[in-house]
Structures are given as structure tokens and as C-alpha cells.
Design an enzyme around this catalytic site. Structure first.
Site, mmCIF file in Angstrom:
data_model
loop_
_atom_site.group_PDB
_atom_site.id
_atom_site.type_symbol
_atom_site.label_atom_id
_atom_site.label_comp_id
_atom_site.label_asym_id
_atom_site.label_seq_id
_atom_site.Cartn_x
_atom_site.Cartn_y
_atom_site.Cartn_z
ATOM 1 N N SER A 6 18.033 10.798 51.107
ATOM 2 C CA SER A 6 19.718 10.988 51.652
ATOM 3 C C SER A 6 19.945 12.353 52.010
ATOM 4 O O SER A 6 19.229 12.590 53.180
ATOM 5 C CB SER A 6 20.299 10.026 50.449
ATOM 6 N N HIS A 57 19.840 1.286 49.475
ATOM 7 C CA HIS A 57 19.405 2.619 50.051
ATOM 8 C C HIS A 57 17.782 3.449 49.709
ATOM 9 O O HIS A 57 17.434 3.570 48.859
ATOM 10 C CB HIS A 57 20.206 3.819 49.401
ATOM 11 N N ASP A 110 19.611 -0.600 55.261
ATOM 12 C CA ASP A 110 20.406 0.913 54.205
ATOM 13 C C ASP A 110 21.810 0.755 54.392
ATOM 14 O O ASP A 110 22.319 0.508 55.699
ATOM 15 C CB ASP A 110 19.793 1.869 54.524
#
Length: 518
Positions: free
Chosen positions: A235, A487, A459
Site C-alpha cells: 500500500s 487490498h 482493490d
């Protein structure tokens, strides 16, 4: 960015599952720890100082004092300059945890970052190493977790106490949404929060940037004795890793960037694309929900989404009071929804929360909200929300004009009609005490070794298009596509993704081209 607290949200999935299984006892240890045994704390190999400027040598040459911190882990603290441009202007401390390689033929250190910005890398590895990396990587790497500057156990951003944070996050804002009264009240809350951060953070706010954190990461590489950086970032950790590659392309070893952020997009564009991403994930959830007997909605996906929109509007007008006195309005309910959308495993708990709210019961929705903020019995377990704000306000310039904002709102209303009414408000960074120093631009990292970028097609937090963009920007980027929900993509049970990533990290095998994993 609205929501990229990836590590905490992945933890939330596991804990919610535990709660629903019957245990209402919350624990700080959310995953099984690695069994004790194996390597004991020892001194590291000699630091790598090749190419280091003379005024930085006192930092790169420091000797690390490792101590046993339980269950096969050892911990240390690393000194770093407060400001890498002025290394004599003060120091900060970086908290580091290490899990020694369990096998032979060790590749070196593998630094990890769980995202955020603001998530604790120390907690990720110390509490959840099996979630971060599998057995094969644990055998061949010393797995390293660290709290970036401003985060957790490192020199950290400090803003509000628990009661004040509750009031900031959860007190209802007076006035009709979007009215001058509402905007002024919300901006006043943001200003008070920013002022508290400045007053309580001991002068570090101006230096809580991804550029500074990437330079910290090279220091960690050096003091650990590695010639090249091997790194797994999730991320926001992809932006940290890409920034490292931009600054130190010659020191890039094996980098995996999973759930990428496009470094070229503005803060406004990030916000809009994330809103669209969560709407898409919400539609996928609703399509699945409608096939189950537990689903509180009926009809087509469009009809169910309209009913969910009506539910959000209802709690906006008539918030539901929880047992602790907090009022569940549209913002809190949307946060609960977003929390559950980070992983498909959480969809049944979103169904439970929405079913309860439709009956006038907000308690389980607050469970999801509290997991998002890592809040247990009214106590915040970390400073991730404060660090999140600090990094984003320094990394993303506030340069949006009225025309850009109007266009963004129109796009979101068209493409994400369920979340759009509750997505925008006054920019909290417009009242941050320091101007942003970050630059939004493509990152090529010319001269770096090949870098793997992993993207998941639906995502919600880091939409797939960002992974595509980053892989294209990088001079030697390779895209690994995971077709699916949720995610990030590595270590999620997709053998195709895991094999590609592990072959690269373990053996240096670079795929001949982009890989698509169904």
C-alpha cells in the site's frame, strides 16, 4: 488519502473473525507469534558505508545493540538525523525488530512496510510475521520490521489524548452537510487537531515526509550491513519503496511493491479514485450478499445499492446512539463499510453490521470502526491516525482550485453515487502548520534493478490502475496482476502471485514479462 491503513485493516479481518466465533476479549496479539527458539540476539555484520557522505558517517557507522524481545525476535533502536539535509540539526530514533532467518543460504535482510502511512512495521512483524511473509522467505531472510519516523515506537507524532481523539473523530458536526456552518465547524476541528500535533510533537512535523523516511530506510540498509536494499512494501509502502528507488537506484536489490500508489497523481485525484474503488468493491460485496439468505437487501444490485444509500441518508438525519454514547451517523457508518471492504473475508461481518443498523442497533458497526482506528475500550493502541495526517499533509501539496474540486465532485457523483454524498469536506491539510514539501511526479528510478509491482484488479484502497501506472513509470518495472477482490495481492493464497514474488525474492528470478494471475 482517505483510507490506506492496510496493516491495521488486515489485522481487523482476523480479529473480527475471532469475535464472531464467540470471543469478545480483545488482545494486542492478533496473530499467533512465531515459536520461540532459533537465533538469539547477536551483533550485526559490519555496516555498509560505501558512498556515504562524510557528515553522515556517524549515523551509518553506528553499532546496533540488539536485545531479545521474545518469541524469536530481537529489537534495536537506530539513530537518524531529524533532517537529512542538515544532519547536525538534531536526531530521531527508529524502532526496529528482526526475525532471524530460520534456514541456511541467507540472502540478507528483507525490510518490510505495511502501509498507512502510519502503520507500525514493528507490530506487523512482531505480531503477524506469517501474514507478512511465508515460511520460504523466513528461511532465507532476516525479516526486518521498522516504525518509520513519526510512527509508533519510533520518535512519533503526538496530537490528542484518547478522549480528545474520540471527540475529533466521532462528534457530530453541527449544521447541514456542505453548509457554511458545517464547513466552518469541520475546518475548526481540523485546525485544532493540527495545532495540537504541532504543540505535542517536539518539532518533528516538518520532517515527517516520505523523502526523509526513504533516506532513513537507506540508513537501515547500511547499518544492517546490506549492500543492496531488499524490500517488501504494501500500500503506502509502495510509495516509500518507489521513493527509495528514485533516490538510491544503484542500491536497489529486490523490491516488491504490492498494492501500489501512483506517485504522479494529486491528492484530489487519489481521493476521487479511492472513492470510485470503494464503490466498486461495495457493488461486488452487494452482488455476493444478494445470493445469501442473511443479506438484509433484496432485488438487483442497483436496487440494493439505492437502499444502502437510503440507509446512509437515514442515519445522517437520525444518528443511532451506541451504548458508550457515541452517535452513529453517515460518516461513521461509511467508515465501518470501508473497513470491511479491505478483504473479502470480512464481507459476512459487513452484512451483520448493516443488518443490525437497519434494526436500529449500531454496536457492531462501531466494532468495525474501532478496528479501523485500533481503538480498544476507548484507548487508541497506536498513533497511526496522527502519523497518517502528518505524512499526507507533507507529501501532497494543497493546490486544488474550485474548478478542479467541482469536476472531482461531479465525477465521483457519477461513478460512485453511494459514497459520494459523504466523501468530500474541507481539506484538513489546508490548515496544517507546515507547507507540503512533496512533489507529485512519475518515478522512473533509472538504473535500478528490476522491481516487481503487484496489483489486484478490484482493490478498493489502491485501485489497480495505480499499479499499472507505477509499473509503466519504472524504468524496469514488472507488473504482477492478481485478478480478484481486496487490498494487496501477495501472500493471499494465490499461488501464481506468490510463486512469482518468492522466486524473485529468493532467487532473483525476474519474470520475462508482466504476469496475470486469475
Amino acid at each position: 488519502m482517505s483510507t490506506t491503513l492496510s496493516a491495521r485493516l488486515r489485522r481487523a479481518a482476523a480479529v473480527v473473525a475471532g469475535l464472531v466465533a464467540g470471543s469478545l476479549v480483545l488482545s494486542g496479539c492478533l496473530y499467533s507469534l512465531i515459536p520461540d527458539g532459533g537465533a538469539r540476539p547477536t551483533s550485526s555484520v559490519a555496516p555498509d558505508t560505501e558512498g556515504v557522505a562524510e557528515d553522515l558517517l556517524p549515523f551509518y557507522e553506528q553499532e546496533l545493540a540488539w536485545t531479545d524481545c521474545g518469541s524469536g525476535f530481537d529489537c534495536t533502536t537506530v539513530r537518524a538525523p531529524l533532517d537529512w539535509a542538515s544532519p547536525d540539526a538534531g536526531e530521531i530514533e527508529l524502532s526496529v525488530v528482526r526475525h532471524r532467518a530460520t534456514g541456511g543460504d541467507v540472502v540478507g535482510s528483507l525490510l518490510t512496510n505495511p502501509g498507512g502511512p502510519g502503520a507500525s512495521g514493528v507490530s506487523l512483524i512482531r505480531d503477524s510475521i506469517d501474514f507478512a511473509v511465508g515460511d520460504a522467505l523466513q528461511e532465507r531472510y532476516d525479516v526486518i520490521g521498522f516504525d518509520p519516523r513519526g510512527v509508533g515506537e519510533s520518535t512519533s507524532v503526538t496530537c490528542l489524548d484518547d478522549a480528545e481523539m474520540d471527540a475529533y473523530l466521532f462528534d457530530l458536526v453541527p449544521g447541514a452537510r456542505g453548509s457554511d456552518e458545517w464547513n466552518d465547524a469541520l475546518l475548526a476541528k481540523h485546525r485544532a487537531f493540527a495545532d495540537a500535533c504541532d504543540a505535542n510533537s517536539d518539532g518533528i512535523l516538518a520532517f515527517i515526509t516520505t523523502d526523509q523516511a526513504a533516506r532513513d530506510m537507506d540508513l537501515l540498509r547500511g547499518v544492517l550491513g546490506d549492500k543492496k536494499l531488499n524490500y517488501l512494501g504494501y500500500s503506502y509502502g509502495t510509495f516509500l519503496g518507489a521513493t527509495y528507488a528514485k533516490l538510491f537506484p544503484e542500491r536497489v536489490g529486490r523490491l516488491v511493491l504490492d498494492g501500489a500508489i501512483d506517485p504522479s497523481v494529486s491528492g484530489l485525484d487519489v481521493n476521487v479514485v479511492q472513492g470510485i474503488g470503494f464503490e466498486s468493491a461495495l457493488r461486488a460485496y452487494m452482488s455476493d450478499c444478494l445470493t445469501t439468505s442473511e443479506c438484509p437487501f433484496r432485488g438487483t444490485v442497483d436496487e440494493a445499492m439505492a437502499d444502502l444509500g437510503a440507509l446512509l441518508a437515514s442515519v445522517e438525519q437520525r444518528p443511532l446512539e451506541a451504548s458508550d454514547g457515541r452517535m452513529l451517523g453517515a460518516d461513521a457508518l461509511l467508515q465501518a463499510i470501508i473497513t470491511a471492504l479491505y478483504t473479502q473475508d470480512n464481507w459476512p461481518y459487513l452484512t451483520q453490521a448493516l443488518t443490525d443498523v437497519l434494526k436500529g442497533d449500531p454496536e457492531f458497526a462501531w466494532v468495525l470502526v474501532d478496528f479501523y482506528y485500533d481503538r480498544v475500550d476507548g484507548v487508541y493502541q497506536d498513533n497511526s491516525s496522527e502519523a497518517f495526517r502528518a505524512y499526507n499533509c507533507m507529501d501532497y501539496p494543497v493546490d486544488t482550485d474550485d474548478a478542479d474540486l467541482a469536476a472531482a465532485q461531479a465525477r465521483l457523483a457519477a461513478e460512485a453515487p453511494t459514497v459520494a454524498p459523504y466523501w468530500f469536506g474541507p481539506d484538513s491539510c489546508s490548515v496544517w502548520p507546515y507547507p507540503a514539501t512533496g512533489v507529485r511526479e512519475p518515478i522512473a528510478a533509472e538504473g535500478a534493478a528490476p522491481i516487481l509491482v503487484v496489483g489486484t484488479t478490484n482493490d478498493p484502497a489502491t485501485p489497480y490502475e495505480w499499479s499499472v501506472a507505477l509499473a509503466e513509470q519504472l524504468d524496469a518495472g514488472v507488473l504482477i496482476t492478481r485478478v480478484g477482490e481486496g487490498h494487496t495481492g501477495f501472500n493471499k493464497g494465490n499461488a501464481c502471485v506468490d510463486d512469482a514474488v518468492e522466486s524473485y525474492l529468493l532467487d532473483g528470478t525476474v519474470p520475462e514479462g508482466d504476469v496475470r494471475c486469475e
